[in-house]
Every structure is written in C-alpha cells, then in structure tokens.
Write a protein that holds these residues in place. Structure first.
Motif, PDB file in Angstrom:
ATOM      1  N   ARG A 177     -12.409   9.407 -54.367  1.00 12.03           N
ATOM      2  CA  ARG A 177     -14.077   9.652 -53.289  1.00 12.03           C
ATOM      3  C   ARG A 177     -14.152  10.939 -53.684  1.00 12.03           C
ATOM      4  NH1 ARG A 177     -13.857   6.096 -49.314  1.00 12.03           N
ATOM      5  NH2 ARG A 177     -11.911   4.833 -48.762  1.00 12.03           N
ATOM      6  N   VAL A 178     -15.871  10.693 -54.213  1.00 15.34           N
ATOM      7  CA  VAL A 178     -16.077  11.508 -54.762  1.00 15.34           C
ATOM      8  C   VAL A 178     -16.761  12.525 -53.313  1.00 15.34           C
ATOM      9  CG1 VAL A 178     -18.436  12.719 -56.309  1.00 15.34           C
ATOM     10  CG2 VAL A 178     -16.811  10.231 -56.112  1.00 15.34           C
ATOM     11  N   GLY A 179     -16.446  13.819 -53.487  1.00 19.62           N
ATOM     12  CA  GLY A 179     -17.373  14.723 -52.508  1.00 19.62           C
ATOM     13  C   GLY A 179     -18.943  14.596 -52.762  1.00 19.62           C
ATOM     14  N   GLU A 180     -19.469  16.245 -51.953  1.00 13.73           N
ATOM     15  CA  GLU A 180     -21.286  16.464 -52.522  1.00 13.73           C
ATOM     16  C   GLU A 180     -21.128  16.559 -53.280  1.00 13.73           C
ATOM     17  OE1 GLU A 180     -23.346  15.325 -49.902  1.00 13.73           O
ATOM     18  OE2 GLU A 180     -21.478  14.326 -48.496  1.00 13.73           O
ATOM     19  N   LEU A 181     -22.402  15.833 -54.503  1.00 16.81           N
ATOM     20  CA  LEU A 181     -22.906  16.522 -55.119  1.00 16.81           C
ATOM     21  C   LEU A 181     -24.688  16.642 -55.251  1.00 16.81           C
ATOM     22  CD1 LEU A 181     -20.689  14.054 -57.985  1.00 16.81           C
ATOM     23  CD2 LEU A 181     -20.670  16.833 -57.098  1.00 16.81           C
ATOM     24  N   PRO A 182     -25.172  17.077 -56.605  1.00 17.76           N
ATOM     25  CA  PRO A 182     -26.238  17.122 -56.362  1.00 17.76           C
ATOM     26  C   PRO A 182     -27.033  16.053 -56.222  1.00 17.76           C
ATOM     27  CG  PRO A 182     -25.704  18.289 -57.469  1.00 17.76           C
ATOM     28  CD  PRO A 182     -24.634  18.190 -57.640  1.00 17.76           C
ATOM     29  N   ALA A 183     -28.324  15.822 -56.245  1.00 15.93           N
ATOM     30  CA  ALA A 183     -29.186  13.781 -56.110  1.00 15.93           C
ATOM     31  C   ALA A 183     -29.222  13.064 -57.260  1.00 15.93           C
ATOM     32  CB  ALA A 183     -30.426  13.955 -55.590  1.00 15.93           C
ATOM     33  N   ASP A 184     -29.238  14.359 -58.606  1.00  9.34           N
ATOM     34  CA  ASP A 184     -29.276  13.997 -59.185  1.00  9.34           C
ATOM     35  C   ASP A 184     -28.308  13.866 -60.445  1.00  9.34           C
ATOM     36  OD1 ASP A 184     -29.176  16.464 -60.106  1.00  9.34           O
ATOM     37  OD2 ASP A 184     -30.509  17.377 -61.610  1.00  9.34           O
ATOM     38  N   ALA A 185     -27.176  14.347 -60.100  1.00  6.35           N
ATOM     39  CA  ALA A 185     -25.839  14.624 -60.603  1.00  6.35           C
ATOM     40  C   ALA A 185     -24.776  13.493 -61.396  1.00  6.35           C
ATOM     41  CB  ALA A 185     -24.670  14.717 -59.675  1.00  6.35           C
ATOM     42  N   ARG A 186     -24.873  13.136 -62.722  1.00  7.58           N
ATOM     43  CA  ARG A 186     -24.427  11.868 -63.057  1.00  7.58           C
ATOM     44  C   ARG A 186     -22.871  12.077 -63.174  1.00  7.58           C
ATOM     45  NH1 ARG A 186     -23.832  11.526 -68.497  1.00  7.58           N
ATOM     46  NH2 ARG A 186     -23.426   8.653 -69.395  1.00  7.58           N
ATOM     47  N   VAL A 187     -21.672  11.028 -62.482  1.00 12.32           N
ATOM     48  CA  VAL A 187     -20.217  10.783 -63.234  1.00 12.32           C
ATOM     49  C   VAL A 187     -19.952  10.191 -64.055  1.00 12.32           C
ATOM     50  CG1 VAL A 187     -18.311  11.021 -61.914  1.00 12.32           C
ATOM     51  CG2 VAL A 187     -20.270  11.673 -60.853  1.00 12.32           C
ATOM     52  N   THR A 188     -19.277  10.954 -64.525  1.00  7.87           N
ATOM     53  CA  THR A 188     -18.269   9.668 -65.606  1.00  7.87           C
ATOM     54  C   THR A 188     -17.190   9.439 -65.566  1.00  7.87           C
ATOM     55  OG1 THR A 188     -18.529  11.169 -67.294  1.00  7.87           O
ATOM     56  CG2 THR A 188     -19.963   9.739 -67.743  1.00  7.87           C
ATOM     57  N   VAL A 189     -16.325   8.632 -66.028  1.00  9.45           N
ATOM     58  CA  VAL A 189     -14.672   9.159 -66.171  1.00  9.45           C
ATOM     59  C   VAL A 189     -14.713   8.202 -66.962  1.00  9.45           C
ATOM     60  CG1 VAL A 189     -12.612   7.493 -64.587  1.00  9.45           C
ATOM     61  CG2 VAL A 189     -15.002   8.130 -63.446  1.00  9.45           C
ATOM     62  N   ASP A 190     -13.739   8.502 -67.697  1.00 11.96           N
ATOM     63  CA  ASP A 190     -13.786   8.543 -69.138  1.00 11.96           C
ATOM     64  C   ASP A 190     -14.852   7.739 -70.313  1.00 11.96           C
ATOM     65  OD1 ASP A 190     -10.730   8.794 -69.181  1.00 11.96           O
ATOM     66  OD2 ASP A 190     -10.874   6.538 -68.048  1.00 11.96           O
ATOM     67  N   GLY A 191     -15.927   8.459 -69.875  1.00 10.53           N
ATOM     68  CA  GLY A 191     -16.685   8.426 -70.783  1.00 10.53           C
ATOM     69  C   GLY A 191     -18.044   7.639 -70.386  1.00 10.53           C
ATOM     70  N   ARG A 192     -17.571   6.465 -69.169  1.00 10.29           N
ATOM     71  CA  ARG A 192     -18.011   5.256 -69.080  1.00 10.29           C
ATOM     72  C   ARG A 192     -19.015   6.144 -67.534  1.00 10.29           C
ATOM     73  NH1 ARG A 192     -13.631   1.134 -67.900  1.00 10.29           N
ATOM     74  NH2 ARG A 192     -12.383   2.923 -67.992  1.00 10.29           N
ATOM     75  N   SER A 193     -20.150   5.933 -67.022  1.00  7.25           N
ATOM     76  CA  SER A 193     -21.167   5.840 -65.780  1.00  7.25           C
ATOM     77  C   SER A 193     -20.859   4.954 -64.825  1.00  7.25           C
ATOM     78  CB  SER A 193     -22.693   6.374 -66.483  1.00  7.25           C
ATOM     79  OG  SER A 193     -23.109   6.862 -67.400  1.00  7.25           O
ATOM     80  N   MET A 194     -20.079   6.399 -63.285  1.00 10.83           N
ATOM     81  CA  MET A 194     -19.754   5.397 -62.263  1.00 10.83           C
ATOM     82  C   MET A 194     -20.761   5.756 -61.349  1.00 10.83           C
ATOM     83  SD  MET A 194     -17.315   3.912 -63.405  1.00 10.83           S
ATOM     84  CE  MET A 194     -15.826   3.756 -61.999  1.00 10.83           C
ATOM     85  N   ARG A 195     -21.049   5.027 -60.338  1.00 12.89           N
ATOM     86  CA  ARG A 195     -21.994   4.788 -59.236  1.00 12.89           C
ATOM     87  C   ARG A 195     -21.770   5.188 -57.937  1.00 12.89           C
ATOM     88  NH1 ARG A 195     -27.063   4.145 -60.836  1.00 12.89           N
ATOM     89  NH2 ARG A 195     -27.896   3.550 -63.059  1.00 12.89           N
ATOM     90  N   GLY A 196     -21.711   5.740 -57.564  1.00 13.07           N
ATOM     91  CA  GLY A 196     -22.079   5.214 -55.790  1.00 13.07           C
ATOM     92  C   GLY A 196     -20.411   6.672 -55.770  1.00 13.07           C
ATOM     93  N   LYS A 197     -20.239   6.719 -54.476  1.00 10.87           N
ATOM     94  CA  LYS A 197     -18.878   7.882 -53.830  1.00 10.87           C
ATOM     95  C   LYS A 197     -17.719   7.735 -53.681  1.00 10.87           C
ATOM     96  CE  LYS A 197     -22.326  11.447 -52.844  1.00 10.87           C
ATOM     97  NZ  LYS A 197     -22.463  12.370 -53.617  1.00 10.87           N
ATOM     98  N   THR A 198     -17.712   5.691 -54.151  1.00  9.75           N
ATOM     99  CA  THR A 198     -16.142   5.779 -53.621  1.00  9.75           C
ATOM    100  C   THR A 198     -15.431   4.011 -55.365  1.00  9.75           C
ATOM    101  OG1 THR A 198     -15.920   5.070 -51.666  1.00  9.75           O
ATOM    102  CG2 THR A 198     -13.962   3.946 -52.609  1.00  9.75           C
ATOM    103  N   LEU A 199     -15.391   5.113 -56.415  1.00  9.77           N
ATOM    104  CA  LEU A 199     -14.656   4.785 -57.260  1.00  9.77           C
ATOM    105  C   LEU A 199     -13.561   4.327 -57.591  1.00  9.77           C
ATOM    106  CD1 LEU A 199     -15.191   8.289 -59.519  1.00  9.77           C
ATOM    107  CD2 LEU A 199     -17.376   6.186 -58.445  1.00  9.77           C
TER     108      LEU A 199
END
Length: 483
Positions: A177-199
C-alpha cells in the motif's frame, strides 16, 4: 416449505396487531393532550431564559401558541426527538398565555410517546431443517390511519441463504500500500510501472522506485512475505535548485536548443558505457514505452545482475516482450531460458523455434544453437545436413564453437561426406578464433599426418597456441616433441 409459510403468516398477523395497538395508543394520548391544553387557560406564563437554546418565538395571541403546540403533538414522526423546552414562548399583552402546567403536560406526553414508540418486534421462528427462514423486515412508523386488516402473504418459497466461501488470499503473493506521493509521481516495481495505491506483488524482495518532477529518484528494496500487507511511504527529497545570479544581467537563451534535452543519455548509450545504475531508470522508461531494445536491456540487467539484484523470472518477462517485438538478441536469450528452464518452464520445442527466428534474422549465437538443435533433434526433427549449413553461417561470423562443431561433422561424416582436409581446415579456423581444444586437435593431426602432411614443426606451433589458450595438456605434447 409449509412450516416456513405458516410461520411467516403468523409473524405477519402479530405485526399487524401490534401496529393497530400502537395507532390506538397514539390516538388516545393525543386526545388526552388536547384536553389538557384546552382546559389550561390560566394566566400568561413565561419560561425562564435559562432553559432556552435559541431566540424567543413570539406569538400574537393564545390561539397561535396553542396551535403550535397542538401541531407538534398531532404530528407523529419516528425520527423526531420529544418536544423540549428549547424555545421561549412569549404571549402578547392582548392574549392570555399558556400556563406552565399545560406545556409541561405536553412535554411529558411527547416524551412518553417518543420513549414508547416501539414497533412490534417479529420473532423469526425456529426452523427444524438447515434452510434459514427469510428475515422479517423492520416495521416502519405508522400514521393515524387504520392499518390494513389483511396480512401480506409470505413468499411461496423461502429464500435460501447463499453461502459464499471466503476466497483465501494467495500464499505466494503480498500487497504493498503506497502512501501519499506527488500527482505526477511514477512508481516502478522491479523496473515495471505500476498504477494505483495498492500493488499486488509476488512474495519476495522487490526493488521499488519513485520518480517525480522536482524530487530526487527514491529507491528502496522491500521484502514481501506471503499474504502480508506492507505500507510503503517513500520519503522524497526535493531537488536542490541552484541559486539565481545576483546581478541583473539576463542569461542568454541558446538558440534552437530544446530545454529538456541537455546531455540526457539514452538506454543504449548508458548500457554501452556500462553505467547500469543510471541505465535502470532510463531503460525502464523506454521499455514501458514499447522500445524493444530497451526491453532487451532490462532483460540483460536482470539476467546478469547488472546494477540490480539478479532475477531470472523478471529477465524472462522483459526478454519475452522484446522477442515478441522482433528483437533477435532477445529471441536468442529466450531460447536459452526455455532450453535450460532458467526463470521459466523448460520447453525444447519453443526454444528451437526462437533460435530459428533469431538465426534467420542473422544472430550468430542463435545460428550456432539452431544448428545444435538440428544436429541432435532437440525440439524439432533431426536434420544434420541443415545443421552443417547453420554451423558454417555461424562460423563465418566468427563463432569458434560453430567452426569446431563443423570440423567434427566433416571428421565423422555427419550430415554429408566425410572429409578430413575440410575437417582440419575447420579446426584451424576455430583455433584461430580462440578455441583451445581445436588448437590441440590441429597439433595432433600435424603430428600424426592426419588430413595433412605430417609436420612436427607445425604440430609444435599449434600445441604452443593451445597452451597459450589455456589447454592443460598442451605442455605434455610440447615436451614429447622437444625430446
């Protein structure tokens, strides 16, 4: 079903009787209250300010005040609280006020009515079998009109309570569960882009990265246990901006130079100079955009552990994407993975097909592997004649092992006529390309005069080459020739 229907009908009759009794009690209470108010025509009364909670309410005469109280008493409302002395009632000089006794009587009545306004409670009959009876709906507040005398019939067949077994969470995965981030933040898990707050991720260690404009790149390795939920709140650090010059001289703007293209290297360039730390983010961005070369680079970094933790399964994911886009190097690496069962289930047939695609595309390593598959019949029909052709194509591109295996086929006569001269020529080529075993073979053939004229001097040259290439038996052959 009959028992269900009888119980439902009995409950409906009991509910109707309770509603009728409630209506009669309300009517009787209302009549009593009106009688008390009508009889209370004493002197003007004043309610002290200490019990008020809002502005006073002024009435022109006694009739208006009585009408206000009677209206509240005659209007049952299941959601309304009992009438309280929250308003100051002032009667004009020309009228006769309401006595305190009358108001208190009304308050008591309303409080009594609000506290006892309880609908009939229908009890659910106990059923002998395992089928649960349908729940009885809550009784809504009633008005002063007579309730219906005919009970509503129960449904013919009672509803069966559907039982849905709880779905157990996968034991080989967990949640981030990802906490608060800037609106344009990009999260990657092992190099793969992920969307949403729950991964949802597999249960193991993962490299999490956040990139956002105005902040430094944040990286952290997070280990997820099976079925666990981890709250991840990355602490982003704002990028330090250089202070503006103190003088008022404007900085000239470069002509025809894009502002965002300042010396940013591509994935290919970063991989070439082996800056794998920077390549990871850049290649991930390009790979997410569908760049087959960047996808291949991501696969290579994960396969070899370049700048990040080695992970064969993730490497296969990237190689497969790149291979599907037609990248021949990725097709070759996917062939290796499928042949060896590295990061994916072993599949000789698919492996051979991928080697073939890459070989036809000119990949020299794939040409060697496809020739081996044809020679041995791994994953496809055995065809040694074709194997010779593909060994030659790979050898012509400088693959020493392909030249050695081609020499072996000429030596044994596999896939075509036996020819020792052609065999030693292939072995010499392999040795020249750096194959120590082939150098030893050429030395022995010159020593014995096999396929060529016997020449101890040439044999010594090739044995020394084998020694330089690291063959452990070359020294003994040299000693024998020098005796």
């Amino acid at each position: 079903a009959a028992v269900e229907r009888a119980n439902a009908e009995r409950a409906a009759v009991e509910r109707a009787n309770a509603e009728r009794a409630l209506a009669e009690r309300i009517a009787a209470d209302r009549a009593a209250a009106e009688r008390v108010v009508a009889e209370s025509t004493a002197a003007a009364a004043y309610i002290p300010p200490s019990i008020t909670d809002s502005s006073p309410v002024l009435y022109e005469d006694q009739a208006a005040a009585l009408s206000a109280i009677q209206h509240h008493a005659s209007t049952p409302d299941a959601n309304a609280a009992p009438l309280t002395m929250g308003k100051t009632v002032l009667i004009s000089k020309s009228g006769i006020g309401i006595v305190v006794v009358a108001l208190l009587a009304v308050v008591g009545y309303i409080a009594f009515r609000g506290g006892n306004r309880t609908g009939a409670v229908a009890t659910t009959p106990t059923v002998a079998d395992s089928i649960k009876a349908p729940p009885v709906a809550a009784v809504a507040p009633v008005d002063s009109s007579p309730p219906p005398t005919t009970p509503t019939p129960a449904p013919e067949t009672p509803a069966v309570a559907a039982t849905t077994p709880a779905i157990a969470a996968p034991t080989d995965s967990g949640t981030i569960r990802v906490g608060e981030l800037p609106a344009d933040a990009r999260v990657t898990v092992d190099g793969r882009s992920m969307r949403g707050k729950t991964l949802r991720v597999s249960a193991r260690a993962h490299q999490l990265t956040v990139t956002a404009k105005g902040f430094e790149v944040f990286k952290e390795k997070v280990t997820i246990a099976s079925g666990a939920t981890v709250k991840w709140a990355p602490k982003l650090v704002a990028t330090v901006v250089a202070a503006a010059p103190t003088n008022n001289t404007p900085t000239p703007t470069p002509v025809n130079t894009p502002s965002n293209s300042v010396s940013k290297k591509s994935c290919r360039e970063l991989m070439r100079i082996e800056d794998f730390a920077a390549a990871h983010e850049t290649c991930a961005t390009e790979a997410d955009a569908g760049n087959a070369s960047a996808q291949a680079s991501m696969g290579r970094m994960y396969a070899k552990g370049l700048g990040l933790t080695r992970d064969a399964a993730i490497a296969v994911t990237w190689y497969r994407k790149s291979a599907a886009s037609g990248d021949h190097e990725s097709q070759t690496f996917m062939g290796y993975a499928l042949r060896d069962g590295n990061g994916v289930k072993r599949d000789d047939k698919e492996s051979a097909q991928l080697f073939k695609l890459a070989a036809e595309g000119g990949d020299k390593a794939a040409q060697l592997e496809y020739a081996v598959a044809l020679e041995k019949g791994d994953g496809l029909k055995k065809d040694q004649a074709s194997a010779r052709e593909w060994y030659k194509k790979s050898a012509d591109q400088g693959v020493s092992m392909a030249a050695r295996r081609l020499g072996h086929m000429f030596e044994k006569g596999d896939g075509g006529p036996k020819s020792e001269p052609e065999a030693i020529a292939a072995y010499e080529r392999a040795a020249t390309l750096g194959d120590a075993e082939s150098a030893m073979t050429v030395g022995k053939w010159y020593r014995d005069g096999r396929g060529v004229a016997q020449s101890p001097a040439q044999a010594l040259i090739w044995f020394k080459k084998a020694l330089d290439l690291g063959h452990k038996d070359a020294q003994n052959e040299i000693k024998k020739l020098q005796k």
